[in-house]
Design a protein around this motif. Structure first.
Motif, PDB file in Angstrom:
ATOM      1  N   THR A 179      11.316 -49.429  39.012  1.00 60.49           N
ATOM      2  CA  THR A 179      11.874 -50.772  39.126  1.00 60.49           C
ATOM      3  C   THR A 179      11.921 -51.140  40.600  1.00 60.49           C
ATOM      4  O   THR A 179      12.613 -50.510  41.392  1.00 60.49           O
ATOM      5  CB  THR A 179      13.291 -50.836  38.514  1.00 60.49           C
ATOM      6  N   ASN A 187      11.506 -62.355  31.070  1.00 61.09           N
ATOM      7  CA  ASN A 187      12.760 -61.605  31.002  1.00 61.09           C
ATOM      8  C   ASN A 187      12.809 -60.704  32.234  1.00 61.09           C
ATOM      9  O   ASN A 187      12.195 -59.636  32.267  1.00 61.09           O
ATOM     10  CB  ASN A 187      12.824 -60.782  29.713  1.00 61.09           C
ATOM     11  N   GLU A 188      13.539 -61.171  33.256  1.00 62.95           N
ATOM     12  CA  GLU A 188      13.592 -60.444  34.526  1.00 62.95           C
ATOM     13  C   GLU A 188      14.286 -59.100  34.393  1.00 62.95           C
ATOM     14  O   GLU A 188      13.891 -58.131  35.037  1.00 62.95           O
ATOM     15  CB  GLU A 188      14.304 -61.299  35.586  1.00 62.95           C
ATOM     16  N   GLU A 189      15.327 -59.027  33.550  1.00 62.68           N
ATOM     17  CA  GLU A 189      16.077 -57.775  33.367  1.00 62.68           C
ATOM     18  C   GLU A 189      15.194 -56.662  32.841  1.00 62.68           C
ATOM     19  O   GLU A 189      15.168 -55.558  33.367  1.00 62.68           O
ATOM     20  CB  GLU A 189      17.239 -58.001  32.392  1.00 62.68           C
ATOM     21  N   LYS A 190      14.464 -56.942  31.775  1.00 64.86           N
ATOM     22  CA  LYS A 190      13.607 -55.936  31.142  1.00 64.86           C
ATOM     23  C   LYS A 190      12.231 -55.860  31.788  1.00 64.86           C
ATOM     24  O   LYS A 190      11.441 -54.996  31.446  1.00 64.86           O
ATOM     25  CB  LYS A 190      13.431 -56.256  29.656  1.00 64.86           C
ATOM     26  N   ARG A 191      11.938 -56.815  32.695  1.00 66.57           N
ATOM     27  CA  ARG A 191      10.639 -56.903  33.351  1.00 66.57           C
ATOM     28  C   ARG A 191       9.536 -57.067  32.305  1.00 66.57           C
ATOM     29  O   ARG A 191       8.542 -56.355  32.303  1.00 66.57           O
ATOM     30  CB  ARG A 191      10.384 -55.723  34.272  1.00 66.57           C
ATOM     31  N   LYS A 192       9.773 -58.034  31.395  1.00 68.33           N
ATOM     32  CA  LYS A 192       8.817 -58.310  30.323  1.00 68.33           C
ATOM     33  C   LYS A 192       8.520 -59.797  30.251  1.00 68.33           C
ATOM     34  O   LYS A 192       9.306 -60.626  30.702  1.00 68.33           O
ATOM     35  CB  LYS A 192       9.351 -57.820  28.979  1.00 68.33           C
ATOM     36  N   GLU A 203      10.242 -46.597  29.823  1.00 70.67           N
ATOM     37  CA  GLU A 203      11.042 -47.319  30.809  1.00 70.67           C
ATOM     38  C   GLU A 203      11.345 -46.472  32.036  1.00 70.67           C
ATOM     39  O   GLU A 203      11.475 -46.982  33.137  1.00 70.67           O
ATOM     40  CB  GLU A 203      12.353 -47.816  30.184  1.00 70.67           C
ATOM     41  N   THR A 235      12.293 -54.257  43.598  1.00 65.58           N
ATOM     42  CA  THR A 235      13.110 -55.458  43.783  1.00 65.58           C
ATOM     43  C   THR A 235      12.268 -56.641  44.256  1.00 65.58           C
ATOM     44  O   THR A 235      12.793 -57.587  44.801  1.00 65.58           O
ATOM     45  CB  THR A 235      14.229 -55.179  44.799  1.00 65.58           C
ATOM     46  N   SER A 267       5.048 -55.924  29.050  1.00 68.23           N
ATOM     47  CA  SER A 267       5.656 -55.618  30.343  1.00 68.23           C
ATOM     48  C   SER A 267       4.772 -56.189  31.457  1.00 68.23           C
ATOM     49  O   SER A 267       3.593 -56.481  31.239  1.00 68.23           O
ATOM     50  CB  SER A 267       5.813 -54.111  30.520  1.00 68.23           C
TER      51      SER A 267
END
Length: 114
Positions: free
Chosen positions: A54, A85-90, A49, A56, A107
């Protein structure tokens, strides 16, 4: 793969297990070389991770879109995006394996649009 402190009788016990030939190392018959955590994570299909930047930018995938897996054990398989899943980018992707649909969590970096 195992995690062990190779002291005392442990190497002998491991080598006596059926189908175990030896340990990977720099020299044949020499001391085993431990794997780096990044190598272990890659084999287990995990993404470091911290190594993934990350950004935007907008999510590059949509639910129902067809994608191709480009990294990991399912490399080369095509699938359909089921959840994002936008938070985990998965992504949760449905891939057809041996005639059965199987959900995978991948991912954004492991897939590309078809």
């Amino acid at each position: 793969m195992i995690e062990a402190n190779l002291a005392g009788e442990i190497p002998h016990i491991i080598k006596s297990i059926t189908s175990v030939i030896g340990f990977l190392g720099e020299v044949k018959g020499g001391d085993p070389v431990p794997l780096r955590m990044s190598e272990v994570n890659r084999m287990l299909g995990k993404v470091d991770e911290l190594a993934v930047k990350t950004d935007t930018h907008a999510i590059p995938f949509n639910v129902g879109e067809t994608i191709k897996v480009i990294d990991g054990p399912f490399n080369g398989f095509n699938g359909t995006v089921e959840k994002i899943n936008e938070e985990k980018r998965k992504l949760e992707v449905m891939v057809k394996i041996f005639g059965r649909k199987t959900p995978l969590e991948l991912s954004f970096m492991q897939v590309e649009k078809v």
